[in-house]
Design a protein around this motif. Sequence first.
Motif, mmCIF file in Angstrom:
data_model
loop_
_atom_site.group_PDB
_atom_site.id
_atom_site.type_symbol
_atom_site.label_atom_id
_atom_site.label_comp_id
_atom_site.label_asym_id
_atom_site.label_seq_id
_atom_site.Cartn_x
_atom_site.Cartn_y
_atom_site.Cartn_z
ATOM 1 N N THR A 1 -4.479 0.123 -8.861
ATOM 2 C CA THR A 1 -4.563 -0.333 -8.271
ATOM 3 C C THR A 1 -4.394 -2.103 -8.885
ATOM 4 O O THR A 1 -5.522 -2.607 -9.758
ATOM 5 N N MET A 2 -3.237 -2.432 -9.032
ATOM 6 C CA MET A 2 -3.069 -4.490 -9.973
ATOM 7 C C MET A 2 -2.737 -4.891 -8.650
ATOM 8 O O MET A 2 -1.696 -4.900 -8.025
ATOM 9 N N PRO A 3 -2.800 -6.613 -9.388
ATOM 10 C CA PRO A 3 -1.790 -7.438 -8.676
ATOM 11 C C PRO A 3 -0.889 -7.776 -9.608
ATOM 12 O O PRO A 3 -0.761 -6.964 -10.282
ATOM 13 N N PHE A 4 0.504 -8.394 -8.509
ATOM 14 C CA PHE A 4 1.560 -8.413 -9.055
ATOM 15 C C PHE A 4 2.256 -7.673 -9.343
ATOM 16 O O PHE A 4 3.602 -7.074 -9.034
ATOM 17 N N LEU A 5 1.698 -6.227 -10.307
ATOM 18 C CA LEU A 5 2.591 -5.769 -10.990
ATOM 19 C C LEU A 5 2.458 -4.011 -10.980
ATOM 20 O O LEU A 5 1.011 -4.006 -11.305
ATOM 21 N N ASN A 6 2.860 -3.167 -9.721
ATOM 22 C CA ASN A 6 2.260 -2.055 -9.938
ATOM 23 C C ASN A 6 3.370 -0.831 -9.843
ATOM 24 O O ASN A 6 4.569 -1.253 -9.326
ATOM 25 N N TRP A 7 2.918 0.610 -10.317
ATOM 26 C CA TRP A 7 4.002 1.789 -9.928
ATOM 27 C C TRP A 7 3.488 3.025 -10.203
ATOM 28 O O TRP A 7 2.376 3.138 -10.730
ATOM 29 N N LYS B 1 0.660 -1.085 -0.133
ATOM 30 C CA LYS B 1 -0.225 -0.317 0.290
ATOM 31 C C LYS B 1 0.706 1.149 -0.086
ATOM 32 O O LYS B 1 1.281 1.210 0.735
ATOM 33 N N SER B 2 0.142 2.562 -0.859
ATOM 34 C CA SER B 2 1.591 3.836 -1.136
ATOM 35 C C SER B 2 0.332 4.684 -1.085
ATOM 36 O O SER B 2 -0.715 5.125 -2.025
ATOM 37 N N ASN B 3 0.409 5.355 -0.787
ATOM 38 C CA ASN B 3 -0.465 7.286 -0.786
ATOM 39 C C ASN B 3 0.370 7.651 -2.386
ATOM 40 O O ASN B 3 -0.349 8.864 -2.253
ATOM 41 N N SER B 4 0.862 7.354 -2.723
ATOM 42 C CA SER B 4 2.225 7.642 -3.634
ATOM 43 C C SER B 4 2.139 6.560 -4.530
ATOM 44 O O SER B 4 1.625 5.859 -4.451
ATOM 45 N N LYS B 5 3.415 7.586 -5.955
ATOM 46 C CA LYS B 5 2.992 6.292 -6.846
ATOM 47 C C LYS B 5 4.255 5.751 -6.409
ATOM 48 O O LYS B 5 5.462 6.327 -5.489
ATOM 49 N N GLY B 6 4.711 4.564 -7.209
ATOM 50 C CA GLY B 6 5.706 4.047 -6.531
ATOM 51 C C GLY B 6 5.879 2.735 -7.132
ATOM 52 O O GLY B 6 4.486 1.684 -7.068
ATOM 53 N N PHE B 7 6.946 1.681 -6.707
ATOM 54 C CA PHE B 7 7.347 0.241 -7.463
ATOM 55 C C PHE B 7 6.748 -0.301 -6.358
ATOM 56 O O PHE B 7 6.863 -0.879 -5.584
ATOM 57 N N GLN B 8 5.742 -1.610 -6.583
ATOM 58 C CA GLN B 8 5.358 -2.611 -5.968
ATOM 59 C C GLN B 8 5.077 -3.831 -6.813
ATOM 60 O O GLN B 8 5.024 -3.990 -8.116
ATOM 61 N N LEU B 9 5.996 -5.309 -5.950
ATOM 62 C CA LEU B 9 5.724 -6.789 -6.490
ATOM 63 C C LEU B 9 4.843 -7.077 -5.381
ATOM 64 O O LEU B 9 5.322 -7.163 -4.884
ATOM 65 N N GLY B 10 3.244 -7.872 -5.233
ATOM 66 C CA GLY B 10 3.210 -8.508 -5.044
ATOM 67 C C GLY B 10 1.721 -9.212 -5.302
ATOM 68 O O GLY B 10 0.987 -8.932 -6.539
ATOM 69 N N LEU B 11 1.037 -9.680 -4.783
ATOM 70 C CA LEU B 11 -0.611 -10.017 -4.827
ATOM 71 C C LEU B 11 -1.124 -9.165 -5.100
ATOM 72 O O LEU B 11 -2.241 -9.299 -6.173
ATOM 73 N N TRP B 12 -1.189 -8.545 -4.267
ATOM 74 C CA TRP B 12 -2.365 -6.678 -4.492
ATOM 75 C C TRP B 12 -1.631 -5.713 -3.946
ATOM 76 O O TRP B 12 -0.663 -5.490 -3.169
ATOM 77 N N ASN B 13 -1.217 -5.029 -5.601
ATOM 78 C CA ASN B 13 -0.249 -4.166 -5.242
ATOM 79 C C ASN B 13 -1.798 -2.322 -5.057
ATOM 80 O O ASN B 13 -2.148 -2.508 -6.202
ATOM 81 N N VAL B 14 -1.182 -1.531 -4.130
ATOM 82 C CA VAL B 14 -2.303 -0.371 -4.086
ATOM 83 C C VAL B 14 -1.654 0.868 -3.611
ATOM 84 O O VAL B 14 -0.585 1.270 -3.367
ATOM 85 N N ASN B 15 -1.409 1.999 -5.082
ATOM 86 C CA ASN B 15 -1.256 2.991 -4.713
ATOM 87 C C ASN B 15 -1.988 4.146 -5.728
ATOM 88 O O ASN B 15 -3.805 3.906 -5.271
ATOM 89 N N ASN B 16 -2.213 5.087 -5.105
ATOM 90 C CA ASN B 16 -2.515 6.579 -5.930
ATOM 91 C C ASN B 16 -3.064 6.763 -7.067
ATOM 92 O O ASN B 16 -3.991 7.590 -7.185
ATOM 93 N N LYS B 17 -2.390 5.900 -7.986
ATOM 94 C CA LYS B 17 -2.728 6.033 -9.271
ATOM 95 C C LYS B 17 -3.766 4.776 -9.530
ATOM 96 O O LYS B 17 -4.379 4.570 -10.911
#
Length: 248
Positions: free
Chosen positions: A242-248, A224-240
């Motif tokens: 929400t996606m599984p596996f990969l988010n940025w 979980k991030s309140n801004s953008k940012g690179f994320q790898l996981g089963l469930w990823n959430v940022n302010n832009k």
Amino acid sequence: MKTSILVSLLFGFGGIYAQDTIRIQTIDSIAPHSKIFSLSPISKKVNKVNGLALGVGHVENRHIKSQTINGINIEANPAPAAGALYAFMCLMYIDKAIENHKKEDALKSTEEDYKIKNMNYTPYLKLNGLNVSSGCFFTTTSMNGLNISAGNKFNNFNGLSVTVLGTIADNQNGISIGLYSANNNLAGSAIGVYNKSYQLNGLHVGIFNKAKINKGLQIGVFNKSNSKGFQLGLWNVNNKRTMPFLNW
């Protein structure tokens, strides 16, 4: 007769007070000095230990601006029992904590609401070297080196922290390993079950990772991030998005 008794009592008490004043001034006038070995809590007469500090822990000392340990600090702190119970209860309800993270964010109205509170910037204790303890310091502490403990809280931490419960720091550079990690500024890595940073400039590796400002990388089951940012996981959430596996 009564007047003589009264005068005698006044002189007697005045003499006792004068003696106490002289004694207190003598003690307070002793200049702080360094030692190779010291028991902890460290005496207010000692401002530096170049060697070994051994005891039950450290407390805030208003009589001295700061105390420094260059070497090894070993302590049998009586605090971890309550902390261990609290951590165990938190882990039992970690699923509810994840479910309620949106409600928690909704209650936070300002930037300061996201930060760790009660971080005193006056370094009452500086530790350079190795810390082996069963619990947390009872004073503001900045450390450079290796920390091995049940759990600890630092003002500034630079190095490697290996704990059972976790590491809390205002500014952290290096690596922390434990069930829980929380910091206001992370320029390093946090490895644990739950990692939380106000500003992440490094790496989160855990089951649940949370950051207010993510300028690094989060790897976990839920990120979980309140801004953008690179994320790898089963469930990823940022302010832009929400996606599984990969988010940025």
